[in-house]
Enzyme design. Structure first.
Site, PDB file in Angstrom:
ATOM      1  N   HIS A 221       7.903   9.413  19.883  1.00  0.00           N
ATOM      2  CA  HIS A 221       8.018   8.015  19.467  1.00  0.00           C
ATOM      3  C   HIS A 221       8.644   7.179  20.583  1.00  0.00           C
ATOM      4  CE1 HIS A 221       6.764   8.451  15.362  1.00  0.00           C
ATOM      5  NE2 HIS A 221       7.830   9.075  14.927  1.00  0.00           N
TER       6      HIS A 221
ATOM      7  N   ARG B 275      -0.001  -0.040  14.147  1.00  0.00           N
ATOM      8  CA  ARG B 275      -0.402  -0.461  12.808  1.00  0.00           C
ATOM      9  C   ARG B 275       0.104  -1.865  12.546  1.00  0.00           C
ATOM     10  NH1 ARG B 275       1.560   3.081   7.513  1.00  0.00           N
ATOM     11  NH2 ARG B 275      -0.142   2.440   6.153  1.00  0.00           N
TER      12      ARG B 275
ATOM     13  N   TYR C 145      -4.426   1.761  13.646  1.00  0.00           N
ATOM     14  CA  TYR C 145      -4.604   2.515  12.391  1.00  0.00           C
ATOM     15  C   TYR C 145      -5.748   1.902  11.588  1.00  0.00           C
ATOM     16  CZ  TYR C 145      -2.958   4.473   7.829  1.00  0.00           C
ATOM     17  OH  TYR C 145      -2.836   5.113   6.613  1.00  0.00           O
TER      18      TYR C 145
HETATM   19  P1  PAP Z   1       6.111   9.315  11.224  1.00  0.00           P
HETATM   20  O1  PAP Z   1       6.195   8.235  12.241  1.00  0.00           O
HETATM   21  O2  PAP Z   1       7.410   9.546  10.505  1.00  0.00           O
HETATM   22  O3  PAP Z   1       5.518  10.555  11.719  1.00  0.00           O
HETATM   23  P2  PAP Z   1       3.641   8.285  10.212  1.00  0.00           P
HETATM   24  O4  PAP Z   1       2.740   9.431  10.009  1.00  0.00           O
HETATM   25  O5  PAP Z   1       3.445   7.450  11.417  1.00  0.00           O
HETATM   26  O6  PAP Z   1       5.146   8.751  10.073  1.00  0.00           O
HETATM   27  O7  PAP Z   1       3.519   7.289   9.001  1.00  0.00           O
HETATM   28  C1  PAP Z   1       3.345   7.698   7.707  1.00  0.00           C
HETATM   29  C2  PAP Z   1       2.247   6.832   7.142  1.00  0.00           C
HETATM   30  O8  PAP Z   1       0.987   7.394   7.481  1.00  0.00           O
HETATM   31  C3  PAP Z   1       2.322   6.774   5.657  1.00  0.00           C
HETATM   32  O9  PAP Z   1       1.813   5.497   5.321  1.00  0.00           O
HETATM   33  P3  PAP Z   1       2.153   4.753   3.944  1.00  0.00           P
HETATM   34  O10 PAP Z   1       3.626   4.835   3.756  1.00  0.00           O
HETATM   35  O11 PAP Z   1       1.685   3.350   4.144  1.00  0.00           O
HETATM   36  O12 PAP Z   1       1.380   5.463   2.907  1.00  0.00           O
HETATM   37  C4  PAP Z   1       1.382   7.897   5.267  1.00  0.00           C
HETATM   38  O13 PAP Z   1       0.916   7.804   3.948  1.00  0.00           O
HETATM   39  C5  PAP Z   1       0.282   7.694   6.270  1.00  0.00           C
HETATM   40  N1  PAP Z   1      -0.517   8.899   6.489  1.00  0.00           N
HETATM   41  C6  PAP Z   1      -0.096  10.178   6.540  1.00  0.00           C
HETATM   42  N2  PAP Z   1      -1.134  11.005   6.750  1.00  0.00           N
HETATM   43  C7  PAP Z   1      -2.241  10.242   6.812  1.00  0.00           C
HETATM   44  C8  PAP Z   1      -3.622  10.525   6.994  1.00  0.00           C
HETATM   45  N3  PAP Z   1      -4.049  11.766   7.138  1.00  0.00           N
HETATM   46  N4  PAP Z   1      -4.480   9.495   7.022  1.00  0.00           N
HETATM   47  C9  PAP Z   1      -4.060   8.225   6.876  1.00  0.00           C
HETATM   48  N5  PAP Z   1      -2.758   7.892   6.699  1.00  0.00           N
HETATM   49  C10 PAP Z   1      -1.851   8.880   6.661  1.00  0.00           C
END
Ligand code: PAP
Length: 343
Positions: free
Chosen positions: A147, A170, A236
């Protein structure tokens, strides 16, 4: 539940020995620097959430002190190799998805449907992290993740001989809402979960994990304009809109293009299905697993909430959305980068 892939993987240290890495001398050095860093989080020093009250500012970005030690260690010791591929993102911008996709693309000839580590392992555990304290590189798959903002990456990555970078960002409104939900799921840090309003004020002032969010995005955006063959910038929302196109572009950029035969056999669609929110979020490991103790303590299911574009509409008032849109317009200025802020 310990994941089978992470416990069996055979990573090799790439920065320094584990002893050196863990030595109290090294830790003390960084901790001393961190103790002198600004911590004035814009007047919200008592949000009630330890997570938000312990942020400190380093090289223009806000960090939780635990993650900052790893960033400093990497800055001092990491040597990029040209074959490395660094998977980057601001938090809550699609990291989990991008990690899964890059891993599935790069390893597609090594595993079949059932042996793929993504079936039994949180995507975060499939890629070694640059900003984790135990630094290691998987000799078979040259993927690393971070990150860390572009301007604070180790020089060996951003220098001319550095490695490839893929970055996902995003709409800041969705990234903010996602961050707020995630923070509430980290019980270890919070006495009180932070309110949406307090977290929003901080986010607008740039005080968020690895934020200001806009500066994070712009750092990679500018790098992608300057070195398009080295830095791939993905939104995204674009990946959601045309996943096939972007997965193919991603594979090509990383040097793992799909052959016509693979395309005919549906290899692209198979990877998209494997990495889809629906599939990953319903796997046992992602429903009931926990990240290993060395990482940020969270239940794996905290990384899968809704996975939708535009969920901010269910959480932000019109005024909040307008304020974020205005900041986004102002910050992105004439950079050429736009989010669809009218939606
Ligand atoms: P991180 O930075 O802590 O690793 P990150 O994966 O960037 O987190 O963000 C999580 C978001 O990605 C969540 O979004 P939301 O809160 O708006 O729902 C999560 O649901 C979403 N996410 C996780 N996996 C996927 C996937 N396979 N496809 C699309 N979105 C996803």
């Amino acid at each position: 539940m310990e994941s089978s892939f992470s416990s069996k993987r055979n990573h090799v240290p790439y920065i320094c020995s584990e002893e050196e890495n863990n030595s109290s001398k090294t830790q003390n050095k960084y901790r001393e620097i961190i103790s002198t860093l600004p911590r004035d989080n814009g007047g919200y020093t008592t949000t009630g959430s330890k997570l938000f009250d312990n942020l400190c500012c380093y090289q223009g970005f806000w960090y939780h002190s635990n993650s900052l030690e790893g960033v400093m260690l990497a800055q001092e010791h990491f040597k990029a190799q040209p074959s490395d591929i660094l998977v980057c993102s601001a938090p809550k911008s699609g990291t989990t998805w991008l990690k899964a996709l890059t891993f599935a693309i790069v390893t597609r000839t090594h595993f079949n449907d059932s042996s793929n580590p993504l079936v039994t392992t949180l995507p975060h555990e499939c890629l070694p992290s640059l900003d984790q304290k135990l630094h290691n590189r998987n000799p078979e798959f040259p993927l690393l993740a971070t990150h860390t903002p572009y301007t604070s990456l180790p020089k060996s990555i951003t220098s001319e001989l550095g490695c490839k970078i893929v970055y996902m960002c995003r709409d800041p409104k969705d990234a903010f809402v996602s961050t707020w939900h995630f923070a509430r799921k980290l019980p270890i840090y919070g006495q009180e979960p932070i309110s949406l309003e307090a977290a929003f004020e901080l986010f607008c002032k740039g005080v968020s994990f690895f934020g200001p969010y806009w500066d994070h995005v712009l750092g990679y955006w500018k790098a992608s304009l300057e070195w398009p063959e080295r830095v791939m910038f993905i939104k995204y929302e674009d990946m959601m809109r045309d996943t096939v196109l972007y997965v193919k572009r991603l594979a090509e950029f990383m040097g793992y293009p799909f052959s016509s035969e693979e395309e005919r056999e549906g290899a692209v669609e198979k990877i998209i299905e494997l990495c889809s929110f629906e599939n990953l979020s319903n796997l046992e490991v992602n429903k009931n697993g926990m990240r290993p103790p060395r990482s940020l303590v969270a239940e794996n299911n905290a990384f899968f909430r809704k996975g939708k574009v535009g969920d901010w509409q269910n959480h932000l008032t019109t005024e909040m959305a307008e304020r974020l849109n205005q900041i986004t317009d102002q910050m992105l200025g004439r950079s050429g980068l736009r989010f669809d802020v009218s939606s």
